[in-house]
Design a protein around this motif. Structure first.
Motif, PDB file in Angstrom:
ATOM      1  N   TYR A 171       0.825  -1.214   0.000  1.00  0.00           N
ATOM      2  CA  TYR A 171       0.000   0.000   0.000  1.00  0.00           C
ATOM      3  C   TYR A 171       0.859   1.264   0.000  1.00  0.00           C
ATOM      4  CZ  TYR A 171      -2.956   3.754   1.667  1.00  0.00           C
ATOM      5  OH  TYR A 171      -3.588   4.959   1.800  1.00  0.00           O
ATOM      6  N   ALA A 172       1.854   1.321   0.884  1.00  0.00           N
ATOM      7  CA  ALA A 172       2.608   2.554   1.046  1.00  0.00           C
ATOM      8  C   ALA A 172       3.919   2.559   0.263  1.00  0.00           C
ATOM      9  CB  ALA A 172       2.904   2.806   2.529  1.00  0.00           C
ATOM     10  N   ASP A 173       4.456   1.397  -0.056  1.00  0.00           N
ATOM     11  CA  ASP A 173       5.726   1.343  -0.775  1.00  0.00           C
ATOM     12  C   ASP A 173       5.814   0.004  -1.506  1.00  0.00           C
ATOM     13  OD1 ASP A 173       6.130  -0.436   1.277  1.00  0.00           O
ATOM     14  OD2 ASP A 173       7.571   0.796   2.366  1.00  0.00           O
ATOM     15  N   ALA A 174       7.018  -0.314  -1.955  1.00  0.00           N
ATOM     16  CA  ALA A 174       7.233  -1.568  -2.680  1.00  0.00           C
ATOM     17  C   ALA A 174       8.188  -2.456  -1.888  1.00  0.00           C
ATOM     18  CB  ALA A 174       7.796  -1.285  -4.072  1.00  0.00           C
ATOM     19  N   PRO A 209      -2.845  -0.219   6.655  1.00  0.00           N
ATOM     20  CA  PRO A 209      -2.388  -1.320   5.799  1.00  0.00           C
ATOM     21  C   PRO A 209      -1.827  -2.474   6.618  1.00  0.00           C
ATOM     22  CG  PRO A 209      -0.849   0.524   5.719  1.00  0.00           C
ATOM     23  CD  PRO A 209      -2.043   1.005   6.481  1.00  0.00           C
ATOM     24  N   CYS A 210      -1.761  -3.614   5.986  1.00  0.00           N
ATOM     25  CA  CYS A 210      -1.275  -4.827   6.643  1.00  0.00           C
ATOM     26  C   CYS A 210       0.252  -4.879   6.603  1.00  0.00           C
ATOM     27  CB  CYS A 210      -1.848  -6.066   5.942  1.00  0.00           C
ATOM     28  SG  CYS A 210      -3.642  -6.076   5.851  1.00  0.00           S
ATOM     29  N   VAL A 211       0.815  -5.770   7.402  1.00  0.00           N
ATOM     30  CA  VAL A 211       2.260  -5.978   7.395  1.00  0.00           C
ATOM     31  C   VAL A 211       2.659  -6.599   6.054  1.00  0.00           C
ATOM     32  CG1 VAL A 211       4.184  -7.181   8.485  1.00  0.00           C
ATOM     33  CG2 VAL A 211       2.310  -6.268   9.892  1.00  0.00           C
ATOM     34  N   PRO A 212       3.547  -5.968   5.298  1.00  0.00           N
ATOM     35  CA  PRO A 212       3.888  -6.509   3.966  1.00  0.00           C
ATOM     36  C   PRO A 212       4.733  -7.773   4.059  1.00  0.00           C
ATOM     37  CG  PRO A 212       5.241  -4.595   4.483  1.00  0.00           C
ATOM     38  CD  PRO A 212       4.230  -4.698   5.585  1.00  0.00           C
ATOM     39  N   ARG A 213       4.504  -8.679   3.096  1.00  0.00           N
ATOM     40  CA  ARG A 213       5.278  -9.918   3.035  1.00  0.00           C
ATOM     41  C   ARG A 213       5.584 -10.239   1.576  1.00  0.00           C
ATOM     42  NH1 ARG A 213       1.786 -10.623   7.267  1.00  0.00           N
ATOM     43  NH2 ARG A 213       2.794 -11.129   9.252  1.00  0.00           N
TER      44      ARG A 213
END
Length: 939
Positions: free
Chosen positions: A27-30, A569-573
């Motif tokens: 959501y916020a970055d890649a 947003p969720c924790v990115p994985r």
């Protein structure tokens, strides 16, 4: 709503499921990728060149299959990690516009890396095939990297994508993704939060129900801030200590607004038309001055004026000999006018209580309005709208609506009025000319309360026994919003001068709701008493409500700040992290399922408990199925969580009865509309509608197989149905009065029925439809009956203060139990014990064989009980009623579980045999279903 092209591109990129050759977009970055962009000069061998090209083509081909392309593939877009993995970054173009450009770019990249030239006209899949064939030829071995398996999108991915769609204003698509996330992971915190925010902001969900659905203190705090309750948000933010921005905002917003209501106590009295015997306190009407500092109340034949800041009564007048039917307070709080059912209107000055004038209108007073100086009044009576010169006491003119008026409201500027009649149509009037400007249609019942904005352009109306408020644009005559949230009806209603806010009191649902009329949502819900009158100051900053308790609560409403609960947003994985997590979860589930099959329940329990520590896999369909299989074999000790709450629509009137079908995931409801409906509890679908009764279906049950349904009702019949076909195979008559309860043996051959308003207790042979005998002995009505699974004993509860045990074969009374006046009797599944509940909510558990009382308990909330059902294992009782839905441990009588989002008016409830579903029949025409998970313990 964002219109930035980079956000549109990011949304397309986020739509891609995880792939090893695609850099993930969060959501916020890649995704953080070790390594860097491709350096052509660092590629020294043909196998390295082909490896990079094949991986790049695989990533692009994955995007193309999801209708996304890159459009500008070059070395900078090709990231290479230290282990040689390639990830393409920077997607965001529709595939139709750029897929060919991507193919051309890969062909060019291959040439730059020293690889072979590729022909024109290829698609990306063809490019991959060509390159892997070339690798075999050039390197003398197969290409070593297996074709990657794209991962199914996780609930986290779906949620983050939905957040981005929300930012772009595509709320329908966002809601679809949140729904998908919740289907993958029921109860997913961020998906629940964002889905709830969307539904709340569009008026589909009330604020209190959104808060009840959230488990996270932090998420609840953010919702509290948006609804204007910084005082509730602060302690939650202090506990979580994770959002400094929200905490600073809450501290600043909370200081000037302490939202605990102030109260004023109305003097005791006896309401002349009260349905409640004996002394009591009553507020029939409340009105506020424009600034909210002065309140006027009417009740108990008394009119009082209050200082809302101190709670001090400024003036009191025993004004009428009948209950006031209308009350008006001028905007400056200087004048009070009250009217009654006999047509009398009294006008007093608020400061000294001096009676200025009495007017005789000649008919029941419905509504009163005056100009700010109290010179002219519009007094609405049953027969019309009367315009008066107050100082002269002279009737100036009458507007005749052509029929009786039920409710009315007048704009503060005195130019417009809206009235309602017996035809349920609202009529808009120009008070200067007496012309009817418009007819407003849509209400299903008589409209008792109408309020207008100061300029007469917005109106809000409330129907009797209709929980839906309607907001009208009076210039166009259109219904702008339908406000849902109250359970039965809104008895009190008021609108701010600018038409932006309204306040309503729900009476039996014990809530007062503040509505934002611009978007049609419930901005704030206050818990209150049985309040049936409400007021809102002209500036919308003060609300008040009162009712049966005699207490008027006054709330300070904070000015709107524009705060919106922010995205979470969720924790990115990454792809690699998800592959590892999924493999670990699959291994645990494989072992647990094998242990269940081998009846090694201890090992299975330990493995599943370990799995359930990871929220990413504890609620996947496979994990839930394993937990549910285990719950059938070991003890359920407490409700752990609610996975899903469903509202089932279909009945057109209140739902009276409910039962769960043995050995299935279905339930059957009976309604006042005379129908029975068979529901799939897992999907919420109505599988079949059974018609035949000509009155309310008060009782429904099945045999032990669920193939035979038996219902009884107000039409004095018992009907036997085939569940598969929905056909009524037999109708039993002869009860002679309304049949309130019917019970059936497990084999479906025998039934016992009872009547509440008489002592007729009958035994039936369902195979022939004949009445076998009457069971005599009770001296009062018999509202409830049960029968053992083998049909050898029946138990009945009576208003004569006894519960009796019968032998249906002989008609003999085998035993008499002596609780108080019995409202409910329920047998355990094995027929060994019986639960009785009296009219005061006192419960007793009895041994059926000996008649000994095993246990007595008095749950504090059972005094408004409507129904009790036992769980299949006999360990729990489900209690339902007004403001009541709770699960109790029969061993102790202690409550175990109560849904936070329960409706306020429930007529019946049951628990499915496997304990998975809690089902409630509701007065608002719906059936509510809670899908539960249980904490398990080894036997």
């Amino acid at each position: 709503m964002s219109t930035r092209p980079e956000d549109e591109a990011a949304e397309r990129w986020m739509s891609l499921s995880r792939h090893p050759n695609v850099r993930a977009r969060y959501y916020a970055d890649a995704e953080q990728v070790d390594g860097g962009p491709l350096r052509i000069d660092a590629v020294s061998t043909i196998d390295q060149a082909l490896d990079i090209a094949i991986q790049a083509a695989r990533g692009l081909e994955h995007a193309h299959r999801h209708d996304v392309a890159h459009g500008a593939v070059g070395p900078d877009a090709v990231l290479v990690t230290p282990d040689g993995t390639v990830k393409i970054t920077g997607f965001g173009v529709p595939a139709a516009a750029a897929w060919q450009a991507d193919v051309t770019a890969v062909r060019r990249l291959v040439r730059e890396l020293g690889g072979p030239a590729l022909p024109d006209g290829l698609r990306m899949a063809d490019v991959i095939d060509r390159l892997t064939g070339t690798y075999r030829q050039e390197c003398g071995r197969p290409y070593p990297r297996p074709a990657p398996v794209p991962l199914t999108r996780t609930s986290d991915e779906l949620t983050d994508h939905g957040i981005m769609l929300t930012v772009l204003g595509r709320v329908d698509a966002a809601q679809s993704l949140f729904d998908q996330a919740l289907a993958v992971h029921p109860g997913h915190p961020e998906a629940t939060y964002h889905s709830g925010l969307l539904r709340w902001r569009t008026g589909e969900l009330t604020d209190d129900r959104l808060l009840a659905a959230l488990d996270s203190d932090h998420l609840r705090a953010l919702v509290h801030l948006e609804r204007g309750d910084a005082a509730a948000a602060l302690p939650l933010l202090l506990r979580t200590a994770k959002d400094t921005d929200a905490f600073r905002y809450a501290v600043q917003a909370e200081r000037p607004h302490r939202l605990q209501p102030r109260t004023v106590q109305v003097r005791p009295g006896i309401r002349s038309d009260s349905l409640h015997a004996g002394p009591g306190r009553q507020v029939d009407h409340v009105r506020l001055s424009a600034d909210g500092r002065i309140a006027a109340t009417a009740g108990n034949e008394t009119v009082q004026v209050w200082d809302t800041r101190t709670g001090r009564c400024l003036q009191e007048a025993h004004e009428h000999t009948a209950t006031a039917t209308a009350l008006h307070l001028t905007p400056d709080g200087g004048h009070v006018l009250s009217g009654t059912g006999d047509g009398t209107v009294s006008w007093r000055t608020a400061e000294d209580g001096r009676l200025r004038r009495r007017l005789e209108t000649g008919d029941r007073v419905v509504d009163i309005w005056t100009d700010p100086e109290a010179r002219t009044a519009v007094i609405t009576v049953r027969s019309g709208l009367q315009v008066w010169d107050l100082h002269a006491g002279r009737l100036l003119r009458v507007i005749d609506p052509g029929g009786p008026i039920i409710g009315a409201g007048v704009s503060a500027d005195g130019t417009r009025a809206v009235s309602s009649g017996l035809d349920r149509v609202l009529r808009l009037w120009d008070l200067r000319t007496g012309e009817c400007l418009a007819h407003l249609e849509g209400h299903r019942s008589l409209v008792g309360v109408i309020r207008l904005s100061a300029d007469g352009r917005v109106a809000v109306s409330a129907g009797q026994f209709d929980p839906v408020l309607r907001v009208w644009d009076l210039d166009s005559g259109q219904c702008r919003h339908r406000l849902t949230g109250h359970v039965r009806e809104a008895r009190g209603l008021d609108v701010s001068a600018d038409g932006r806010y309204a306040v309503s009191a729900g009476g039996t649902d014990h809530t007062v709701r503040l509505w934002d009329l611009r978007i049609g949502r419930c901005q704030r819900t206050f818990t209150s008493d049985y309040d049936d009158t409400a007021a809102l100051s002209a500036d919308g900053r003060t609300a008040a409500a009162g009712g049966l308790s005699g207490v008027v609560r006054v709330w300070d409403i904070p000015a709107p700040t524009g705060y919106a609960a922010p995205p979470q947003p969720c924790v990115p994985r990454s792809y690699a992290a998800i592959v590892v997590i999924n493999a670990e979860a699959d291994t645990l589930l494989d072992r647990a399922e094998r242990a269940i099959a081998e009846e090694d329940f201890g090992t299975a329990h330990a493995l599943l408990v370990r799995l359930r520590t990871d929220r990413r896999h504890d609620r996947t369909p496979r994990a839930l199925r394993a937990w549910q299989r285990l719950s059938a074999r070991i003890d359920r000790v407490a409700v752990e969580d609610v996975l899903v709450t469903r509202t089932l629509h279909g009945h057109t009137d209140r739902v009276e009865s409910i039962c769960a079908v043995p050995g299935s995931r279905t339930a059957i409801s009976g309604g006042r509309d005379g129908t029975l409906r068979i529901w799939d509890l897992e999907s919420g679908a109505c599988l079949r509608t059974l018609t035949g009764h000509t009155g309310s279906v008060l009782s429904v049950t099945t045999d032990g197989t669920g193939r035979t349904i038996v219902s009884a009702g107000r039409d004095k019949t018992i009907r036997v149905w085939d569940a598969e076909s929905g056909a009524c195979v037999r109708t039993l008559t002869g009860q002679g009065s309304v049949v309130y309860s019917v019970a059936v043996s497990a084999d479906g051959r025998r039934a016992v029925s009872s009547a509440r308003d008489g002592d007729r207790l009958l035994v039936w042979d369902l195979t022939t439809g004949t009445r076998l005998r009457r069971l005599d002995g009770h001296t009062g009505g018999v509202p409830t009956v049960a029968i053992t699974p083998d049909g050898r004993l029946a138990v009945s509860g009576s208003h004569d203060g006894t519960a009796r045990v019968w032998d249906p074969d002989t008609g003999d009374c085998v035993r008499v139990l002596d609780p108080e006046e019995v409202e409910v009797v329920r047998l355990s599944a094995d027929g060994g014990s019986v639960l009785t509940v009296d009219s005061d909510g006192r419960a007793g558990l009895w041994d059926l064989a000996s008649g000994d009382r095993l246990r007595a308990f008095e749950p504090p909330d059972w005094s408004h009980l409507a129904d009790v059902q036992l769980s299949h294992d006999g360990r729990y009782a489900v209690a339902a009623g007004d403001h009541l839905l709770s699960l109790h441990d029969l061993a102790t009588g202690d409550p175990l579980f109560e849904p936070a989002d329960r409706p306020d008016a429930i007529t019946a409830a049951c628990l499915s045999p496997d304990g998975r579903f809690l089902v409630a029949a509701c007065r608002d025409t719906t059936v509510r279903v809670w899908e539960l998970t249980w904490d398990l313990r080894l036997r």
